[in-house]
Design a protein around this motif. Structure first.
Motif, PDB file in Angstrom:
ATOM      1  N   LEU A   6      23.317 -34.473  10.488  1.00 34.34           N
ATOM      2  CA  LEU A   6      21.948 -34.282  10.959  1.00 34.34           C
ATOM      3  C   LEU A   6      21.111 -35.539  10.772  1.00 34.34           C
ATOM      4  CD1 LEU A   6      21.209 -30.661   9.745  1.00 34.34           C
ATOM      5  CD2 LEU A   6      21.574 -31.440  12.089  1.00 34.34           C
ATOM      6  N   LEU A   7      21.325 -36.252   9.685  1.00 30.83           N
ATOM      7  CA  LEU A   7      20.591 -37.494   9.449  1.00 30.83           C
ATOM      8  C   LEU A   7      20.945 -38.548  10.493  1.00 30.83           C
ATOM      9  CD1 LEU A   7      18.638 -38.976   7.583  1.00 30.83           C
ATOM     10  CD2 LEU A   7      20.624 -39.748   6.289  1.00 30.83           C
ATOM     11  N   VAL A   8      22.207 -38.680  10.820  1.00 36.76           N
ATOM     12  CA  VAL A   8      22.635 -39.636  11.844  1.00 36.76           C
ATOM     13  C   VAL A   8      22.055 -39.260  13.200  1.00 36.76           C
ATOM     14  CG1 VAL A   8      24.647 -40.490  13.104  1.00 36.76           C
ATOM     15  CG2 VAL A   8      24.714 -40.343  10.623  1.00 36.76           C
ATOM     16  N   LEU A   9      22.083 -37.983  13.545  1.00 43.70           N
ATOM     17  CA  LEU A   9      21.497 -37.541  14.815  1.00 43.70           C
ATOM     18  C   LEU A   9      20.000 -37.795  14.852  1.00 43.70           C
ATOM     19  CD1 LEU A   9      23.375 -34.196  15.489  1.00 43.70           C
ATOM     20  CD2 LEU A   9      23.571 -36.330  16.756  1.00 43.70           C
ATOM     21  N   LEU A  10      19.317 -37.590  13.753  1.00 43.11           N
ATOM     22  CA  LEU A  10      17.885 -37.836  13.697  1.00 43.11           C
ATOM     23  C   LEU A  10      17.562 -39.312  13.883  1.00 43.11           C
ATOM     24  CD1 LEU A  10      15.125 -36.553  13.179  1.00 43.11           C
ATOM     25  CD2 LEU A  10      15.425 -37.170  10.801  1.00 43.11           C
ATOM     26  N   ILE A  11      18.341 -40.178  13.259  1.00 42.66           N
ATOM     27  CA  ILE A  11      18.131 -41.616  13.422  1.00 42.66           C
ATOM     28  C   ILE A  11      18.366 -42.027  14.871  1.00 42.66           C
ATOM     29  CG2 ILE A  11      19.069 -43.882  12.796  1.00 42.66           C
ATOM     30  CD1 ILE A  11      19.477 -42.735   9.966  1.00 42.66           C
ATOM     31  N   LEU A  12      19.401 -41.493  15.496  1.00 36.73           N
ATOM     32  CA  LEU A  12      19.652 -41.810  16.905  1.00 36.73           C
ATOM     33  C   LEU A  12      18.527 -41.308  17.804  1.00 36.73           C
ATOM     34  CD1 LEU A  12      23.480 -41.103  17.168  1.00 36.73           C
ATOM     35  CD2 LEU A  12      22.319 -43.327  17.216  1.00 36.73           C
ATOM     36  N   LEU A  14      15.379 -40.960  16.872  1.00 34.37           N
ATOM     37  CA  LEU A  14      14.232 -41.831  16.636  1.00 34.37           C
ATOM     38  C   LEU A  14      14.349 -43.130  17.421  1.00 34.37           C
ATOM     39  CD1 LEU A  14      13.627 -41.393  12.809  1.00 34.37           C
ATOM     40  CD2 LEU A  14      12.049 -40.811  14.645  1.00 34.37           C
ATOM     41  N   ILE A  15      15.551 -43.683  17.480  1.00 41.76           N
ATOM     42  CA  ILE A  15      15.768 -44.898  18.264  1.00 41.76           C
ATOM     43  C   ILE A  15      15.588 -44.606  19.746  1.00 41.76           C
ATOM     44  CG2 ILE A  15      17.514 -46.591  18.959  1.00 41.76           C
ATOM     45  CD1 ILE A  15      18.608 -46.395  16.078  1.00 41.76           C
ATOM     46  N   GLY A  16      16.070 -43.461  20.194  1.00 38.35           N
ATOM     47  CA  GLY A  16      15.945 -43.094  21.603  1.00 38.35           C
ATOM     48  C   GLY A  16      14.530 -42.756  22.023  1.00 38.35           C
ATOM     49  N   ALA A  17      13.669 -42.403  21.074  1.00 37.23           N
ATOM     50  CA  ALA A  17      12.292 -42.038  21.408  1.00 37.23           C
ATOM     51  C   ALA A  17      11.382 -43.243  21.583  1.00 37.23           C
ATOM     52  CB  ALA A  17      11.726 -41.125  20.334  1.00 37.23           C
ATOM     53  N   VAL A  18      11.849 -44.416  21.207  1.00 36.31           N
ATOM     54  CA  VAL A  18      11.034 -45.623  21.350  1.00 36.31           C
ATOM     55  C   VAL A  18      10.948 -45.991  22.830  1.00 36.31           C
ATOM     56  CG1 VAL A  18      10.890 -48.074  20.770  1.00 36.31           C
ATOM     57  CG2 VAL A  18      11.695 -46.450  19.080  1.00 36.31           C
ATOM     58  N   PRO A  19       9.721 -46.100  23.365  1.00 35.53           N
ATOM     59  CA  PRO A  19       9.579 -46.427  24.793  1.00 35.53           C
ATOM     60  C   PRO A  19       9.809 -47.912  25.067  1.00 35.53           C
ATOM     61  CG  PRO A  19       7.428 -46.141  23.814  1.00 35.53           C
ATOM     62  CD  PRO A  19       8.439 -45.825  22.747  1.00 35.53           C
ATOM     63  N   ALA A  20      11.054 -48.334  25.040  1.00 39.27           N
ATOM     64  CA  ALA A  20      11.379 -49.745  25.193  1.00 39.27           C
ATOM     65  C   ALA A  20      11.666 -50.138  26.644  1.00 39.27           C
ATOM     66  CB  ALA A  20      12.595 -50.092  24.334  1.00 39.27           C
ATOM     67  N   TRP A  21      11.867 -49.180  27.521  1.00 38.19           N
ATOM     68  CA  TRP A  21      12.201 -49.482  28.890  1.00 38.19           C
ATOM     69  C   TRP A  21      10.989 -49.244  29.782  1.00 38.19           C
ATOM     70  CZ3 TRP A  21      15.172 -46.758  25.446  1.00 38.19           C
ATOM     71  CH2 TRP A  21      16.324 -47.407  25.035  1.00 38.19           C
ATOM     72  N   PRO A  31       8.144 -37.880  23.452  1.00 36.18           N
ATOM     73  CA  PRO A  31       9.474 -37.954  22.813  1.00 36.18           C
ATOM     74  C   PRO A  31       9.386 -38.147  21.297  1.00 36.18           C
ATOM     75  CG  PRO A  31       9.415 -39.349  24.748  1.00 36.18           C
ATOM     76  CD  PRO A  31       8.009 -38.899  24.491  1.00 36.18           C
ATOM     77  N   GLY A  32       8.473 -38.978  20.846  1.00 32.06           N
ATOM     78  CA  GLY A  32       8.312 -39.182  19.412  1.00 32.06           C
ATOM     79  C   GLY A  32       7.784 -37.942  18.721  1.00 32.06           C
ATOM     80  N   GLY A  33       6.931 -37.192  19.405  1.00 26.39           N
ATOM     81  CA  GLY A  33       6.389 -35.962  18.843  1.00 26.39           C
ATOM     82  C   GLY A  33       7.462 -34.916  18.627  1.00 26.39           C
ATOM     83  N   PHE A  34       8.377 -34.807  19.587  1.00 20.64           N
ATOM     84  CA  PHE A  34       9.483 -33.861  19.432  1.00 20.64           C
ATOM     85  C   PHE A  34      10.374 -34.254  18.259  1.00 20.64           C
ATOM     86  CE2 PHE A  34       8.944 -33.229  24.181  1.00 20.64           C
ATOM     87  CZ  PHE A  34       8.214 -32.062  24.012  1.00 20.64           C
ATOM     88  N   VAL A  35      10.586 -35.546  18.086  1.00 19.87           N
ATOM     89  CA  VAL A  35      11.422 -36.013  16.979  1.00 19.87           C
ATOM     90  C   VAL A  35      10.735 -35.727  15.647  1.00 19.87           C
ATOM     91  CG1 VAL A  35      12.445 -38.054  15.913  1.00 19.87           C
ATOM     92  CG2 VAL A  35      12.595 -37.738  18.378  1.00 19.87           C
TER      93      VAL A  35
END
Length: 51
Positions: A6-12, A14-21, A31-35
C-alpha cells in the motif's frame, strides 16, 4: 507485507498526481485531492489496526 504494498502504491499515486504534463495542468487539485483522501484513509486504517 500488505502495508508495504500500500505504501508503494501510494507513492506511485503521489508521483502520478503531479501535473507535470501540459495536458494535465488544467486538472487543478483533483488528482492530488483524491490521493490525500486515500492517504488519510490509509493512515486511519493503519492506526486502528485494520491493516
Amino acid at each position: 507485507m500488505l502495508g508495504t504494498i500500500l505504501l508503494v502504491l501510494l507513492i506511485l499515486m503521489l508521483i502520478g498526481a503531479v501535473p507535470a504534463w501540459p495536458y494535465s495542468r488544467n486538472w487543478g487539485y483533483a488528482p492530488g485531492g483524491f490521493v490525500v483522501v486515500l492517504l488519510i484513509v490509509l493512515v486511519l486504517a493503519l492506526s486502528t489496526g485494520h491493516i
